[in-house]
Write a protein that holds these residues in place. Structure first.
Motif, mmCIF file in Angstrom:
data_model
loop_
_atom_site.group_PDB
_atom_site.id
_atom_site.type_symbol
_atom_site.label_atom_id
_atom_site.label_comp_id
_atom_site.label_asym_id
_atom_site.label_seq_id
_atom_site.Cartn_x
_atom_site.Cartn_y
_atom_site.Cartn_z
ATOM 1 N N GLN A 1 0.844 -1.188 0.000
ATOM 2 C CA GLN A 1 0.000 0.000 0.000
ATOM 3 C C GLN A 1 0.882 1.242 0.000
ATOM 4 O OE1 GLN A 1 -2.197 -0.690 3.615
ATOM 5 N NE2 GLN A 1 -0.623 0.230 4.906
ATOM 6 N N GLN A 2 0.268 2.363 -0.179
ATOM 7 C CA GLN A 2 1.009 3.611 -0.174
ATOM 8 C C GLN A 2 1.414 3.980 1.255
ATOM 9 O OE1 GLN A 2 2.052 5.540 -2.701
ATOM 10 N NE2 GLN A 2 1.257 4.029 -4.175
ATOM 11 N N GLY A 3 2.693 4.310 1.400
ATOM 12 C CA GLY A 3 3.203 4.618 2.738
ATOM 13 C C GLY A 3 3.328 6.098 2.998
ATOM 14 N N ILE A 4 2.295 6.827 2.703
ATOM 15 C CA ILE A 4 2.367 8.289 2.859
ATOM 16 C C ILE A 4 2.453 8.721 4.318
ATOM 17 C CG2 ILE A 4 1.157 8.733 0.678
ATOM 18 C CD1 ILE A 4 -1.422 9.097 2.265
ATOM 19 N N HIS A 5 2.076 7.822 5.237
ATOM 20 C CA HIS A 5 2.098 8.181 6.658
ATOM 21 C C HIS A 5 3.378 7.719 7.368
ATOM 22 C CE1 HIS A 5 -2.037 9.518 6.379
ATOM 23 N NE2 HIS A 5 -2.407 8.343 5.891
ATOM 24 N N LEU A 6 4.283 7.095 6.643
ATOM 25 C CA LEU A 6 5.524 6.624 7.268
ATOM 26 C C LEU A 6 6.433 7.800 7.622
ATOM 27 C CD1 LEU A 6 6.398 3.513 5.064
ATOM 28 C CD2 LEU A 6 5.182 3.579 7.253
ATOM 29 N N LYS A 7 7.115 7.692 8.741
ATOM 30 C CA LYS A 7 8.005 8.763 9.207
ATOM 31 C C LYS A 7 9.486 8.419 9.052
ATOM 32 C CE LYS A 7 4.682 10.414 12.641
ATOM 33 N NZ LYS A 7 4.444 10.684 14.092
ATOM 34 N N ILE A 8 9.804 7.129 8.938
ATOM 35 C CA ILE A 8 11.211 6.712 8.883
ATOM 36 C C ILE A 8 11.540 6.084 7.537
ATOM 37 C CG2 ILE A 8 12.978 5.244 9.922
ATOM 38 C CD1 ILE A 8 11.427 5.395 12.555
ATOM 39 N N CYS A 9 10.805 5.055 7.168
ATOM 40 C CA CYS A 9 11.083 4.338 5.922
ATOM 41 C C CYS A 9 10.676 5.180 4.716
ATOM 42 C CB CYS A 9 10.342 3.003 5.900
ATOM 43 S SG CYS A 9 10.901 1.831 7.159
ATOM 44 N N PRO A 10 11.234 4.871 3.532
ATOM 45 C CA PRO A 10 10.868 5.611 2.314
ATOM 46 C C PRO A 10 9.367 5.508 2.036
ATOM 47 C CG PRO A 10 12.834 4.295 1.945
ATOM 48 C CD PRO A 10 12.313 3.895 3.283
ATOM 49 N N THR B 1 3.241 -0.375 7.788
ATOM 50 C CA THR B 1 2.327 0.659 8.255
ATOM 51 C C THR B 1 3.030 1.482 9.337
ATOM 52 O OG1 THR B 1 1.436 -0.758 10.000
ATOM 53 C CG2 THR B 1 0.383 -0.888 7.817
ATOM 54 N N PRO B 2 2.486 2.638 9.706
ATOM 55 C CA PRO B 2 3.102 3.413 10.788
ATOM 56 C C PRO B 2 3.214 2.617 12.091
ATOM 57 C CG PRO B 2 1.563 4.785 9.578
ATOM 58 C CD PRO B 2 1.404 3.394 9.042
#
Length: 629
Positions: free
Chosen positions: A75-84, A91-92
């Motif tokens: 899925q799209q990781g737009i909420h991730l803070k560390i990983c690309p 997921t977060p």
């Protein structure tokens, strides 16, 4: 016709083969084109979400995490803070767990990297402590063996003087709460009182008179220079020995406390990005680029690098004191022949007893005649070291030499450790690239490829340019600074011990369950210099010139066992722990006393003792004759 038919048939076969070959070639060409199309079309598909989440499932399974957190499809990781960000299998919430996992993996790897250092300091401190404790116990038993053989029952009756002396030595090493100079002063003062009372047993002395006798001791020096030399030798050797032992314990404590310091949050983020994020991108088996790993580890260990200078100075000082211990401060050379030295002091007093007595009478007054007291020391000749069984030696030197050399060699290997630590961790496949350098087709923090950034230099200041870990070089790490201070404190004590000065440990930190703080052994007197080796002006160093230093009074080595024909010695109560024989108690002038009995050497009494006998006995004889008349 047949030939032509056959020819035509052969041509048909040949043509069939050619067609098959052409068809195969056509198929191969089509396959290549098809593969090329797939690759061309597949590349954007991977970037747009066609990745496998099996990698992160494998990682979660190996770490014992709940795999229900993993999404069924990328899925799209737009909420991730560390990983690309972009298409990902994480997921977060998973990112948070991986963050914790990376911290724990880093701490475990750091502990594994320092395990050999901890083991070295722990094992060597234990072994050194056991060695010295046994050495002191042997010396105590040998002391009893010699004095029992020389002075017999008279020694046993006065054994409390020596009991207290050895207790003070043991207490100083175990707890450090004894002033060695004061302990030796007290010992020789009590010994002086006992011997003075024995040599003048026809007189009655009260406690005040004996105090006056002790006050004259420094001026009269009844034991010669033995107390002064023995005090200096014991003080500097015991101080160096205990400081060396305590420093090994302190080294392990520092390592233990450093390992309890958790990584900074920015460090944990960089570790997660390097070690866990590849699995989120479907690359669980990829290794981080070596240069990338070094930047991450140097940033995580930025404050640890500040330990390097203090640790190396601590190691240098520890090595220097170790070299003193097998040189001029050799504890074996002082402790083993201690019985010979104290016996020499007793003989010095016996030889000068008459002159000392007359001077005491002049200063303290003429005592009153009284009944004679039993006990005291006879005039037997002391046993020499040659009378005792020899202790086996090796070409490598004494046991102390071997042990200290082993410790020094192990400790020396730890120099530069904190500078090497980032490189050590990056060779650990659990958190780094492994032993082989990897710069191509590796994880660079974003994807598979090469790492383009430059590796920063060592040290805290250089981490301002670190592209992977945000390090605030303007704010010191309090926990690391505490350990730097602890190392500097121990280094200072080692330097004092190296120079023969007193060492104080004002704080209480148990070495072992039965150990306490370490206090001073008295002030260092610059006048206590009997030769060039007794005083040191240089700072802590290698001590390379100490091999030829004077080891005064080292004596010969020996064992505790006796010849097969000799009966086993009867150990005194302070060695065996049995019920003690009642010691002599010096009481006031009304105490009833019995004549002393001397053992051995009666025919070889010095002329001065005949003079003393005549001097003391003549008034009594004259008085008795006057009564008869």
């Amino acid at each position: 016709m047949g030939a032509q038919g056959q020819m035509s048939q052969g041509e048909l076969v040949d043509n069939h083969v050619k067609r098959v070959s052409w068809q195969n070639r056509k198929v191969r060409d089509c396959s290549r084109m098809y593969l090329a199309v797939i690759l061309v079309l597949g590349l954007p598909l991977v970037h747009s979400g066609d990745i496998s989440c099996q990698g992160i499932r494998y990682t979660y399974f190996n770490k014992g995490l709940d795999m229900s957190d993993i999404p069924a499809t990328p899925q799209q990781g737009i909420h991730l803070k560390i990983c690309p960000r972009g298409v990902t299998c994480c997921t977060p919430e998973m990112e948070t767990k991986l963050w914790t996992l990376s911290r724990e993996s880093y701490s475990s790897s750091l502990a594994a990297s320092t395990q050999h250092m901890q083991a070295t300091f722990h094992a060597k401190s234990r072994r050194f402590d056991e060695f010295f404790t046994e050495l002191l116990a042997h010396s105590k038993r040998d002391f009893h063996f010699m004095f029992k053989k020389t002075y017999g029952i008279l020694y046993e009756r006065n054994s409390d003087v020596f009991t207290d002396f050895f207790k003070d030595l043991e207490s100083y090493y175990e707890n450090g709460n004894v002033d060695l100079e004061e302990a030796l002063r007290k010992f020789f003062s009590h010994l002086y009182q006992r011997m003075f009372t024995v040599l003048n047993s026809q007189y009655s002395f009260d406690s005040k008179y004996l105090e006056c006798v002790s006050k004259n001791m420094k001026k009269l020096q009844p034991f010669g220079d033995v107390p002064k030399k023995l005090t200096l030798q014991l003080r500097r050797s015991f101080v160096a020995t205990r400081t060396f032992s305590q420093a090994l314990v302190e080294g392990k404590k520092v390592l233990t406390k450093i390992l309890k310091i958790p990584p900074k949050d920015k460090c944990a983020e960089a570790l997660t990005k390097m070690t866990s994020c590849p699995a989120c991108q479907g690359l669980p088996a990829i290794r981080p680029c070596s240069s990338y790993c070094l930047n991450v580890m140097k940033g995580c260990l930025a404050y640890h690098a500040e330990l390097s200078d203090s640790w190396d100075k601590f190691v240098d000082s520890l090595i220097a004191v170790g070299e003193r211990l097998i040189g001029p401060f050799n504890i074996e050379a002082v402790v083993e022949p201690i019985d010979i030295k104290i016996s020499d002091a007793i003989m010095n007093f016996q030889e000068s007893g008459y002159e000392v007595t007359q001077k005491v009478f002049q200063d303290c007054g003429q005592p009153r005649l009284g009944k004679r007291q039993s006990g005291g020391f006879g005039y037997g000749q002391p046993s020499s070291a040659g009378d005792r069984p020899m202790k086996p030696t090796t070409a490598a030197g004494t046991n102390l030499d071997i042990l200290v050399n082993e410790i020094v060699a192990k400790v020396k290997d730890t120099k530069g450790f904190w500078t090497r630590l980032p490189y050590i961790l990056c060779q650990n496949p659990e958190v780094g690239s492994g032993k082989d350098t990897v710069e191509q087709n590796c994880w660079n923090g974003r994807d598979r490829g090469t790492y383009q950034s430059k590796v920063v230099n060592d040290g805290l200041a250089a981490q301002e340019q670190n592209p992977e870990v945000d390090v605030d070089t303007s704010r010191p790490d309090v926990d690391i600074n505490e350990q730097i201070f602890a190392l500097k404190l121990v280094t200072n004590k080692l330097e004092n011990a190296y120079n023969g000065h007193s060492v104080e440990w004002p704080h209480y930190e148990p070495k072992y369950p039965n150990d306490s703080g370490y206090y001073g052994s008295g002030k260092s007197d610059a006048d206590d210099c009997f030769d060039d080796e007794d005083c040191f002006t240089q700072g802590s160093g290698s001590g390379g010139d100490d091999e030829d230093d004077d080891r005064e009074g080292s004596g010969d080595d020996y064992e505790d066992t006796h010849d097969s024909g000799s009966p086993d010695p009867a150990w005194p109560p302070w060695v065996t722990g049995k019920t003690p024989i009642e010691d002599i108690i010096i009481e006031d002038e009304k105490t009833t006393r019995t004549p002393p009995s001397f053992t051995g050497g009666s025919s070889n009494l010095h002329l001065v003792y005949y003079k003393s006998l005549l001097y003391y006995a003549l008034p009594v004889i004259v008085v008795q004759m006057g009564r008869l008349v």
